[in-house]
Design an enzyme around this catalytic site. Structure first.
Site, PDB file in Angstrom:
ATOM      1  N   HIS A 193       0.861  -1.183   0.000  1.00  0.00           N
ATOM      2  CA  HIS A 193       0.000   0.000   0.000  1.00  0.00           C
ATOM      3  C   HIS A 193       0.898   1.232   0.000  1.00  0.00           C
ATOM      4  CE1 HIS A 193      -3.749   2.260   0.802  1.00  0.00           C
ATOM      5  NE2 HIS A 193      -2.912   3.114   1.382  1.00  0.00           N
ATOM      6  N   CYS A 194       0.775   2.044  -1.041  1.00  0.00           N
ATOM      7  CA  CYS A 194       1.645   3.202  -1.206  1.00  0.00           C
ATOM      8  C   CYS A 194       0.929   4.458  -0.710  1.00  0.00           C
ATOM      9  CB  CYS A 194       2.042   3.369  -2.674  1.00  0.00           C
ATOM     10  SG  CYS A 194       3.161   4.761  -2.951  1.00  0.00           S
ATOM     11  N   PRO A 195       1.423   5.100   0.342  1.00  0.00           N
ATOM     12  CA  PRO A 195       0.764   6.318   0.824  1.00  0.00           C
ATOM     13  C   PRO A 195       0.955   7.501  -0.108  1.00  0.00           C
ATOM     14  CG  PRO A 195       2.778   5.890   2.071  1.00  0.00           C
ATOM     15  CD  PRO A 195       2.571   4.709   1.184  1.00  0.00           C
ATOM     16  N   GLY A 221      -1.772   7.039  -2.463  1.00  0.00           N
ATOM     17  CA  GLY A 221      -3.049   6.874  -1.778  1.00  0.00           C
ATOM     18  C   GLY A 221      -3.854   5.691  -2.261  1.00  0.00           C
TER      19      GLY A 221
END
Length: 409
Positions: A167-169, A172
């Site tokens: 999950h890449c912040p 998003g």
């Protein structure tokens, strides 16, 4: 009023334009990423590329420097948007546990949100065949399904994602099967943009040195934005460039970020590696599968599925059924006894009436109309007449009636 799927979605995603765009719950970080990309590009076009328009006189090829910077920046922003706003490969969750036979455990209580049927515990893992090798897949109690191979549940988005990478912040969104190639294109394009801006800024410093015969320090003082851009791109290149190199390694070995860290700790064999050329072909040249979710579709009412009782419940029902059948048979037997007893009482009453009438007639013929002899003692007649009744022993009939009434009551 009917609701659409995105309106009752149980994940943590955010939807826009009526369910046409899907983002992760941390989509608020996306404007920060946009600013980190667009702000240096704008500074470059104003303070560097604008002064390089006539650097290649008489051909005016310097205009191409600004055009390339603008086009490249727009390309990176579009890829970022495509990565963030599409379904990464979410597996639709089930509203009920799967059809497979569960293990019954009375100590298992119902989980919150009716995620699992009380008293039913599904095996945490099961084995499936992948490329001739058995691979364990886990049961997700949140989505109530056995995850396909290479699928994992994202705790941030609260969804099971196919070929889950991470999950890449910064974008998003989860990175999975349907947006991994776009994510890699975004990271690699951002790396190339950093290299391009860094190179053109350094070139502009060289132009200033050649035009006025200045030293490096004098040229840097004349164009501080070029120095800032070079420093910014150098630092950014360590992140996006390193990430690009790491994912090139992952693609060449057909791994995901999640599998790389997990398998490194468990020393597992990579069953998905088909060789470097085939692995790159799988990521970049295969067709992107359509989404398994139609977020704009109307929610359909589900037909209730008949529940299958557990082993304990089935045994209890069998025992209860046997007891009920015995009680019903006993009641029917008592009702038959009661009917027979009543019928016997009626027949005995008729016989007593006939006997009484016959004796009255005989007494009347012998002694005339004597009132003293006009009354018949029924009890003495019964004792005098030992003839059994048609229902058995005459003395036992009243007892049968009494017993039958008590049992019926």
């Amino acid at each position: 009023m009917e609701k659409r799927v995105y309106e009752v979605w149980k994940g943590s995603n955010k939807f826009f334009l009526g369910g046409r765009l899907i983002f992760g719950p941390d989509a608020r970080s996306l404007p920060v990423t946009l600013l980190l990309i667009s702000a240096p590009a704008i500074v470059f076009c104003i303070f560097v590329a604008r002064h390089l328009r006539h650097a290649f006189y008489p051909y005016d090829a310097g205009y191409a420097i600004m055009v390339v910077a603008i086009v490249f920046t727009i390309h990176v922003l579009i890829i970022l948007f495509v990565t963030s706003a599409r379904d990464p490969g979410i597996i639709p969750r089930n509203s009920r546990p799967p059809e497979e036979e569960p293990h019954h455990d009375s100590s298992v209580s119902a989980e919150a949100g009716n995620r699992q049927t009380p008293g039913r515990q599904f095996p945490r893992t099961k084995e499936v065949m992948v490329n001739g090798i058995l691979v364990r897949v886990k049961y997700c109690s949140t989505c109530m399904l056995y995850r396909p191979p290479r699928c994992s549940h994202c705790s941030i988005c609260n969804n099971c994602v196919e070929r889950f990478d991470h999950h890449c912040p910064w974008v998003g969104q989860c990175i999975g099967l349907r947006n991994y190639r776009f994510f890699f294109t975004f990271v690699s394009s951002a790396s190339l943009l950093c290299i391009y801006v860094f190179s053109m800024s350094a070139f502009y410093i060289k132009v200033l040195m050649d035009d006025n015969h200045r030293t490096v320090w004098e040229a840097m003082k004349e164009s501080p934005p070029s120095v800032v851009l070079m420093a910014y791109c150098f630092v950014a290149l360590w992140f996006v460039g390193g990430l690009t190199g790491f994912h090139l390694y992952l693609i060449g070995t057909n791994q995901t970020t999640y599998e790389n860290f997990r398998h490194r700790a468990d020393s597992r064999i990579n069953v998905y590696d088909h060789g470097c050329p085939s692995n790159f072909h799988e990521v970049f040249c295969t067709k992107v599968n359509p989404s398994k979710n139609n977020f704009r579709a109307f929610v359909q009412e589900e037909v209730p599925r008949p529940t299958v009782p557990s082993t304990e419940e089935a045994k209890a029902e069998d025992v209860g059924g046997d007891q009920r059948s015995k009680v019903d048979a006993e009641i029917e037997k008592r009702e038959d006894v009661l009917k027979i007893s009543v019928q016997c009482s009626i027949e005995e009453g008729e016989e007593l009436s006939k006997i009484s009438q016959r004796h009255n007639d005989e007494e009347h013929d012998k002694e005339g109309n004597d009132p003293a002899h006009g009354t018949l003692d029924v009890d003495s007649m019964i004792q005098a007449d030992p003839k059994p009744s048609s229902c058995g022993n005459g003395s036992g009939s009243p007892e049968i009636v009494t017993v039958a009434k008590e049992e019926a009551g």
